[in-house]
Design an enzyme around this catalytic site. Sequence first.
Site, PDB file in Angstrom:
ATOM      1  N   ASP A 144     -17.962 -54.101 -12.877  1.00  0.00           N
ATOM      2  CA  ASP A 144     -16.566 -53.731 -12.596  1.00  0.00           C
ATOM      3  C   ASP A 144     -16.078 -52.288 -12.449  1.00  0.00           C
ATOM      4  O   ASP A 144     -16.746 -51.602 -13.212  1.00  0.00           O
ATOM      5  CB  ASP A 144     -15.951 -54.499 -13.639  1.00  0.00           C
ATOM      6  N   ASP A 178     -12.101 -55.559  -7.145  1.00  0.00           N
ATOM      7  CA  ASP A 178     -12.978 -54.451  -7.540  1.00  0.00           C
ATOM      8  C   ASP A 178     -13.989 -54.798  -8.627  1.00  0.00           C
ATOM      9  O   ASP A 178     -14.537 -53.954  -9.150  1.00  0.00           O
ATOM     10  CB  ASP A 178     -11.915 -53.301  -8.024  1.00  0.00           C
ATOM     11  N   LYS A 216      -1.954 -50.826 -21.879  1.00  0.00           N
ATOM     12  CA  LYS A 216      -2.705 -51.006 -20.678  1.00  0.00           C
ATOM     13  C   LYS A 216      -2.554 -51.583 -19.443  1.00  0.00           C
ATOM     14  O   LYS A 216      -2.824 -51.090 -18.280  1.00  0.00           O
ATOM     15  CB  LYS A 216      -4.067 -51.886 -21.528  1.00  0.00           C
TER      16      LYS A 216
END
Length: 1414
Positions: free
Chosen positions: A1101, A1327, A1170
């Site tokens: 990742d 991604d 986050k």
Amino acid sequence: MVVQQPMCLIRLLHFKSSAIIPRGGTVMVAPRCLPPRSPTPDGVKDWKVQSYSTTINTQFPWSRIKGHLKKKATVRVIKVGDESVSEGRAGVTHVNQHSFNQTLGGHPELSATEKLSKSEESFLARNLIVLNEQISNEKFKDLLKSCFESSWTNCPNISEEVRWDRSMTHTYDPSFMFSDVSNNMQKLEQKPSVKNFAEDLFKSDIAMEEELPLNFANSDTTCLSSPLSGFSHVETASLPEISDHEPHNVAQKLEPKKVSHTNVKNKKNVPKKNKKSASVPQNTQSMPVKLEEVNVAASSTKKSKRKRSSTNLSDKHMYLEDEILNVEEDLLPDLEEKSVEAPSTLAGKSVKEYKKVKLMEEKNKHLKEMRRRGREESFNQSLAAYLCMCVNLGMLNRATHTLLYYRQCFKHSAAKFFSQKITSVHPYNIVLLGHAEKQNLKKMEELLKCLKEDNILPNEATYAALLNCLGRLPESPANTSDINTYLSAVKEAGIDINSLFNKVNFVRKGYENALRAVRRVLPSFEPQPETISFGYNCSLVDSLNNSLYSTQIASPADGVVTEAELIKWAEEQFAMEMKSEVVINSIVNAEKSKDTQYYRKMLEMWEERWRTVLRHTFTTQVSVLKKSFFSNQLDKRMTLYPYLISLPPEEFVNIMMQEVQRLAGGSVSFSLPKFILYRQLGELVFKRYLVQYKKKVGVLDILRSVYKDYLSWYLDSNKKDGVTYIPRIRWQELNSKKYSGLSLEHGPVEWPVPVQVALGKFMYSMILLKVTVWSPLHSEKNAYPAVYEVERMKGYRTVDNIKPSPALVELFQKAAKSTLTFESMVSPMLCPPLPWVSTQLGGYLLINAKIVRLPYNAHQQKQRMAECGNQQLYPVMDSLNQLSTIPWKINKPILDIIIKLFNDKGCEKLNIPQPPSQCPEPGKIHPGMKSSEAHKTYRQCLEYDKKKNEMYSLWCDALYKLSLANHLRDRVFWFPHNMDFRGRVYPCPPYLNHLSSDVFRSILQFARGEKLGPNGLKWLKLHLINLTGFVKRKALSDRLKYCDEVMEDILDSADKPMTGKRWWVKSEEPWQTLAACKELAAALRCGDPSNYVCHLPIHQDGSCNGLQHYAALGRDKSGAISVNLAPSEVPQDVYSAIAALVEKEREMDAAAGHKIAQVLEGHVKRKVIKQTVMTTVYGVTRYGARLQIERQLKDLDDFPPEHQWAASQYLVFKTFLCLEKMFIAIKEIQNWFTGCAKIVSECGENVEYLTRLGLPVVQPYNEFIGDRASVTKLPVSFTMDSYMKPNKRKQKNAFPPNFIHSLDSSHMMLTSLFCQQAGITFVSVHDCFWTHASSVDIMSKICREQFIALHQQPILEDLSKFIQKTFRLSESDIGHENAALDSRKKRIINFVSKIPPKGDFDINSVHDSLYFFS
């Protein structure tokens, strides 16, 4: 003449400025025989029209008057022949010009022998409102009451709902207007004044086209703007403004050219009229019957400012661009007067104001011309689709007459901007091909003359149709002479004869016939196949051109399946797609109780009833439309009828039944807008028709042959020299060998959006009216509609939605059906997908999957992709093909555990949806309760209903996915892929795929396993620990040590997942962790882990990938370090770093006495900020970021709720501030992106760019031509973004995140292509890259190399050059005529050309970054 069926038509003209009809107001009626009566005396009371829609009256719960009706005078019942029509929200219904002229006096006078009898006259007198009659309250109420109470008006006819609703295309049945159509047609033909019907008809349409605010012209560009065209709309015509001193003479003819709009300044001086105005003297002379005068009068009314309102807006097609222009015209002095004034005559006015007016005038002219071109192009495409349907259905004469009808309409039109002009040769080619198959050369020659007269150049398909016809005719001297003539014309047109046979799709032996014709003149002629270039022309993948025919790459399905099995599975896939649906068993383990059996029998009974009534209603309505279609010999416009007979009635019924099931599987509280549902349903019809068409013309047979050879190549792991490993190239080679004039890409002309929506509306009208269910279910007495319309507030706007009734949802829920039915494209494929070889062919075998997912009105990107050619798109196509070739299988042990939990009422902790019965019920309100307690309980009840509905939606979603997985538990399957407009890749099946949540990712495995090898066990352990998230900030070596420390818990989780220590439950991704535990346990126990065959995908990742691309673009060293672009001993956590900076800011503010900063002590955590940090690069606004942080603060048990709003606001400010400090280059690059997008959109263009792999991207954000309230209020017109005004705000805000998404996608595609060359398995979730454990090292190396190669390109510099070239923003485009304008343009050019400065980060250091992707 004997009148067999009296007709009453109520037409109410209302004032835009008032919903009150003043005394003396004129009510136009359509009396056929009776002379006008004298007006009634004054003194009639004012009244407001408020009526119930016949459609809404059938809804559940009982109908109510919608809010927007309070402000508009509306008559909803139109009595035509023997039907009551639901007219929607209109003040006036425009009827067929031909019928209307006859009704108001255009019909020949009755002779003495044709006088009505007294009984007939008295009947008409009772049922007609006579022209210019003033209506009393009582009389009007009685009339409406009689309309509603008449036995033939209680239930509206479905076809009339489609015909008369202004927001839908519709057809018209003149038999409802005239009892004896043939007699009336004869009389019409005998009357000289109406012989030239088309010319007379369009004289009135010209006035509407020019003078109305383009509502009529824009309302449906697929057809004529005439009131009763097959795809026209019901529009509102307003009375002209009449002063108190002028006589009310509506009969006065207004010249269209003299009509001008009044600006806002003049409006302010007009005194506000009272609702009860004095009666206006009326001219009792007969009113002219031409509808054009009413429309011209309507255009002379003053324009009102468009105001935001919380009420629902009208369904009238209010085109946004026209409204914007109207406002602009109102804010400025009259442009027509200003435009003729010279600067010297502007006494007392500044030159600046004059220039502003001139600039606005030019802008308006440009926008109007763009709208005209858009309507013209969409009209040609819609006409081509309609003609194609008629020809395919064997109605060639109808297609010919329709083509010539529209040609004559434009020819006799004097409108300057008449948009329904046939400018494309495509419609002609469709009809020519039909006549070629009938060997009708004479008719083809007549059409060629029309082409010549209209200055439309023939193309390859035109001459191919002529040769096709000549080849079918017997050989003769005349035939040979004709062939020579047309071959000479081909040569003169600069067309190569070979291109006729390579570019044109021949059907039904057309190829052989055309070749026969050519060989009669040129006996030795042999068509030469077109040379295809297979390689890439992109610099990033140039190196792959040297290894296109590598023999070292194994099949993705090597050892998984045999060729015989694969051929068998392919036949199953063909059969499933031809059937267009798949039936699977449900995983629900319903108890076989008496209640379940009772409700299942009830559901079966209702389904049988629904199917029967829908079949009967559909056939009845289609027969009505058939009568309309063939009865009128003069009106040959486009109608809905051909599309309704494209499939057997049973297919339409099946689609409607599936739609009912889908709605019942949703939530009572959730609903979709009508427009979306209509379009989706119509799209399903087209997809089924597409399958039938391919079978009919022979595409299916060719496809089977080529696909069989492709499967043999797909399984071959020992490829010979000269055989490629790339699916696209192999398919092109195989197809070229078997080419016989019919391309596999061939299909019918795609149906435009208006057709799809009209079909969906037609079917939904039957669902709304005919699908009923008992409510409550146990009553078995009163049946109510099972699906109904609701109005939902979306901000200040009202949106019309469709939702299931609670009784329907309850019935399906309690019945717990044992089978589920889906469209075939919902399921993964049972064989490898077709490789993408063009934008038209790829994905499913028969169902066309679009290579790019675009909004319905996004035309410009399709056009750009067609212009660039297939070769430029080869890298993108090959990446999609590589992802699609990977076979998958189900992880059965994990699936069984999940199904068991699902049937055991779910588990909220493990994210297994629970049934709504598990939602805890709130308390009840008792009479003795305090008001505060009652209010609290009431709020709890509302939350309970909301929570219960959400639980049911999630439960149904999980049911579908798990049932599909269980259906494929012993099968191998494939996911076809496509992409969005930015290039981000997605699997086509919507339910079961690897982009789902943790639960459903865990049940998917690679079908082909690979041995772990020397390093595979290490990567399997790291993958497991990464999924837990326990030690994500530690080095890889420390993670491996941690894995060994908790090995006992891992093995316990693998052996006893539900009864052991349940260590895996604490993981961030628990179900994927459990799957990894089982795989690791099996590898350790096999004896030699290096020989263990592992099927589990291993993830790598990216570390906040969006920020990685920004840091690389700006060469920002500090930012690159924080997102792991630079080498480091331990992984850098950008979220923790930002949280630490925010905490420092908070400490300083707290020390200064800031209250909120003090409250936040101990709560500024990584988890809180986050999501905001992650989405900053993707364009999150401060408002959205505040909601994200507030949501995280709510999850903190010890944070005071009263401070959540203020604290979230504070943290948003500090988070954005710290991001700017850490990533210096990000803000500068974002500002440059935003500025460029703003400049482009202010030029009136959509922002567009090229990805690094050559994919053209056009941002599809436009000011919708229609009601801004919601998508459901859009007019059913063929809008295209190429001719729409861009939404400047969205274009500007969306460009930075979209460009970063495109970079992200380009990096993934490059990695995909080079992994394919390396012969390793590769799959991605944006991604996050997946591969086998044994090939992680290879994939990691390729991933880093391609990131470096991507960012070594001059990305920002090329973007700047592209914008300057595409949008004419270079120095050479400066005209040097206007100093001020040139100065402004220079500033713009300087901004676009000035690239943000870059830092000193070395992009090559990514090679050594261990945690770049980990």
